[in-house]
Scaffold this motif. Structure first.
Motif, PDB file in Angstrom:
ATOM      1  N   ALA A   1      -0.018  -0.911   5.981  1.00 20.50           N
ATOM      2  CA  ALA A   1       1.734  -0.658   4.932  1.00 20.50           C
ATOM      3  C   ALA A   1       2.692  -1.727   5.519  1.00 20.50           C
ATOM      4  N   SER A   2       2.860  -0.778   6.837  1.00 18.35           N
ATOM      5  CA  SER A   2       3.809  -0.944   7.928  1.00 18.35           C
ATOM      6  C   SER A   2       4.225  -2.594   8.299  1.00 18.35           C
ATOM      7  N   LYS A   3       2.946  -3.074   8.139  1.00 16.47           N
ATOM      8  CA  LYS A   3       2.760  -4.301   8.987  1.00 16.47           C
ATOM      9  C   LYS A   3       3.113  -5.524   7.858  1.00 16.47           C
TER      10      LYS A   3
ATOM     11  N   HIS B   1       5.251   4.824   3.053  1.00 24.50           N
ATOM     12  CA  HIS B   1       4.374   5.421   2.326  1.00 24.50           C
ATOM     13  C   HIS B   1       3.697   5.138   1.278  1.00 24.50           C
ATOM     14  N   LEU B   2       4.753   5.201   0.175  1.00 24.03           N
ATOM     15  CA  LEU B   2       4.719   4.336  -1.080  1.00 24.03           C
ATOM     16  C   LEU B   2       3.815   3.268  -1.259  1.00 24.03           C
ATOM     17  N   TYR B   3       4.024   1.946  -0.336  1.00 23.08           N
ATOM     18  CA  TYR B   3       3.356   0.931  -0.457  1.00 23.08           C
ATOM     19  C   TYR B   3       2.308   1.864  -0.169  1.00 23.08           C
ATOM     20  N   GLN B   4       1.656   2.275   0.517  1.00 27.96           N
ATOM     21  CA  GLN B   4      -0.029   2.425   1.766  1.00 27.96           C
ATOM     22  C   GLN B   4      -0.246   3.386   0.204  1.00 27.96           C
ATOM     23  N   ALA B   5      -0.060   4.332  -0.431  1.00 28.92           N
ATOM     24  CA  ALA B   5      -0.219   4.968  -1.337  1.00 28.92           C
ATOM     25  C   ALA B   5      -0.530   3.797  -2.616  1.00 28.92           C
ATOM     26  N   ILE B   6       0.460   3.322  -2.531  1.00 21.97           N
ATOM     27  CA  ILE B   6      -0.785   1.702  -3.496  1.00 21.97           C
ATOM     28  C   ILE B   6      -1.602   0.710  -3.488  1.00 21.97           C
ATOM     29  N   LEU B   7      -1.414   0.345  -1.814  1.00 24.07           N
ATOM     30  CA  LEU B   7      -2.793  -0.366  -1.395  1.00 24.07           C
ATOM     31  C   LEU B   7      -3.842   0.507  -1.444  1.00 24.07           C
TER      32      LEU B   7
END
Length: 535
Positions: free
Chosen positions: A125-127, A145-151
């Motif tokens: 997500a960070s990248k 953290h939010l985007y990683q949870a979505i991914l």
């Protein structure tokens, strides 16, 4: 001039004191300050994060238990020192470790355990977000953290009604207000310094990135409102008063300043909120923050961009490693001294060895060391492998050995700061140092000044120093600032005026010597990275 005990007692009775509480990684501390901004009472609670299901976390029960304990100890300290019960204060401020992930549904239920800044589980997500935004988004940021949870397709994301940080959570529960200070907000999502709010273009980019998921929420709906230092951010509710003070003595209606992160309170506590100033905290890890006059020309993965509590852009260089390996070497000398019956106390041991470093060659006599006990993102070291290297021709003596270990404690940080000071031409008039590296008089300051070629100051230690004191200063600024008075003016003229300290200017020879060391340091990084393959 500090207030008399009688003056303090009257201030407590009249509610003219200010309370600051910070929830750090290992300690929750409450500090009560008087009208002269000095700490008059304090209380603390020790705690540790837990590693549960591969997540570093603290339970909500631990949060409230620790918060209430630190408050009660502070209130007890007031009663024992001044003979009066603490029933009201002029203002309250809360701070906590920045970043992380706390999400709640419409019923205010925590959807997943609090994911702290320490979790490095959001690399993908960070990248991606850094690429889309063209803005550095570190792994520890809330949006990562939010985007990683979505991914990952985590089910809870669809039920999110509110996302905040630990400081924002405490503030919400005590006041009912879903807000954060702009410095704290800058560790959640990129900030537009011109409008003192989240970057609206990037907010829209994020919504577009996840549009196919068809969530019921848009990002702006779940983020806390951004506020700046000096604004009133709500008042203590009746329910909030009982949550904070289980004895029931604290009165409702007390105004709150915006909740801030530990970076913002550190800047306030070191008077480093003005442009062209900075502060460096050097201990187990090390980070430096410089307040910018303008935006950087491009994205640098070695640097984070956050803001001061008033919304000025700040560039931060952070290194995971500083004094840990250095401490191990000092421990080895301590062990030898005790074996031969010449043991000394810790302060004398450190002081003697650190001062010896100032007698070494400016370039450390050709020695090279890496103090990486853990991974290091700036130098792309994935696993810690401390190394000490020399050639047969190197000048190997105690002074140079100690000097090279002090130099290398700043090596990774210097790479980040060189981007700012050399490549970007950022102007820095002064740097204020704090933390263990600076405890031995003059040594840490001299080494840091040589590393950055800027004067380094260390303020005289006071009982009020620290993040809890920093957020108390921000609450005091909200309560007492004059019309048009800036935070920079308030801190310089009212808080730090007359405080003693020392400043050491860079020595030209030492600056040149540090640059020579850095040439070896950068050339040898391949050796440091390869060490993990052999050990």
């Amino acid at each position: 001039m500090s207030l008399s005990e009688k003056d303090i007692r009257e201030a407590v009775e009249k509610g003219n004191t200010v309370l600051g509480i910070e929830l750090g990684s290992t300690r929750i501390k409450a500090v009560l300050i008087s009208e002269d901004h000095l700490a008059i009472a304090s209380g603390s609670h020790e705690w540790e994060n837990s590693y549960v299901n591969h997540i570093w976390t603290y339970s909500l029960e631990e949060v409230w238990k620790g918060l209430q304990d630190s408050y009660q100890k502070m209130a007890r300290d007031v009663k024992e020192k001044y003979g009066v019960a603490l029933k009201r204060v002029g203002a309250i401020g809360f701070s906590a470790m920045m970043h992380g992930y706390m999400v709640f549904d419409r019923d205010e239920k925590l959807l997943v355990p609090f994911r702290t800044w320490r979790n490095t589980i959001t690399e993908e997500a960070s990248k991606k977000l850094t690429e889309v935004f063209q803005y550095p988004v570190p792994q520890r940021w809330s949006i990562a953290h939010l985007y990683q949870a979505i991914l990952k397709g985590e089910d809870h994301v669809a039920d999110i009604s509110y996302m905040t940080t630990l400081a924002g959570y405490i503030h919400w529960k005590l006041t009912g207000e879903k807000v954060v200070g702009i410095g704290e907000a800058s560790g959640m999502f990129p900030i537009d310094a011109d409008i003192k709010n989240y970057n609206q273009t990037m907010v829209e980019q994020f919504d577009g990135l996840v549009s196919e998921k068809e969530f019921s929420w848009k990002l702006k709906d779940i983020l806390p409102r951004v506020m700046v230092a000096g604004e009133r951010a709500g008042t203590l509710t009746k329910e909030g008063a009982r949550l904070l003070d289980v004895s029931g003595e604290l009165m409702e209606g007390i105004p709150f300043c915006p909740p801030e992160g530990d970076a913002g309170t550190g800047m306030a506590a070191t008077n480093s909120v003005a442009q062209r100033t900075g502060n460096v905290s050097a201990g187990t890890s090390i980070f430096a923050m410089i307040v910018l006059e303008k935006k950087l020309s491009k994205v640098y993965p070695e640097l984070d961009i956050v803001t001061t509590p008033t919304g000025s852009l700040v560039a931060m260089a952070h290194s995971n490693n500083c004094t840990s390996d250095l401490n191990a070497w000092v421990g080895l000398f301590d062990e030898f001294a005790r074996i031969i019956g010449a043991g000394v106390d810790t302060d004398k041991l450190y002081g003697t060895l650190y001062r010896q470093a100032l007698k070494g060659d400016a370039d450390c006599g050709g020695l090279l060391a890496y103090g990486c006990l853990s991974s290091e993102h700036i130098t792309h070291v994935e696993e810690g492998r401390p190394l000490f290297v020399r050639t047969p021709e190197s000048s190997f003596n105690l002074a140079n050995f100690m000097r090279v270990n002090l130099y290398t404690a700043l090596g990774a940080l210097k790479i980040g700061l060189d981007i700012l000071l050399k490549q970007e031409g950022v102007r820095l008039d002064k740097m204020l140092g704090h933390g263990g590296l600076f405890k031995t008089k003059d040594v840490g300051q001299s080494i840091m000044a040589a590393a950055i070629n800027v004067p380094v100051s260390v303020m005289e230690e006071t009982a009020g120093e620290g993040g809890a004191w920093g957020i108390a200063l921000l609450a005091s600024f909200m309560l007492r600032c004059g019309t048009g008075e800036s935070l920079e003016e308030y801190l310089s003229d009212r808080v730090f005026a007359g405080m003693s300290g020392t400043t050491i200017a860079p020595d030209e020879k030492d600056v040149a010597g540090f640059e020579e060391f850095m040439k070896r340091y950068v050339r040898g990084l391949a050796l440091e990275r390869a060490a993990a393959d052999y050990l």
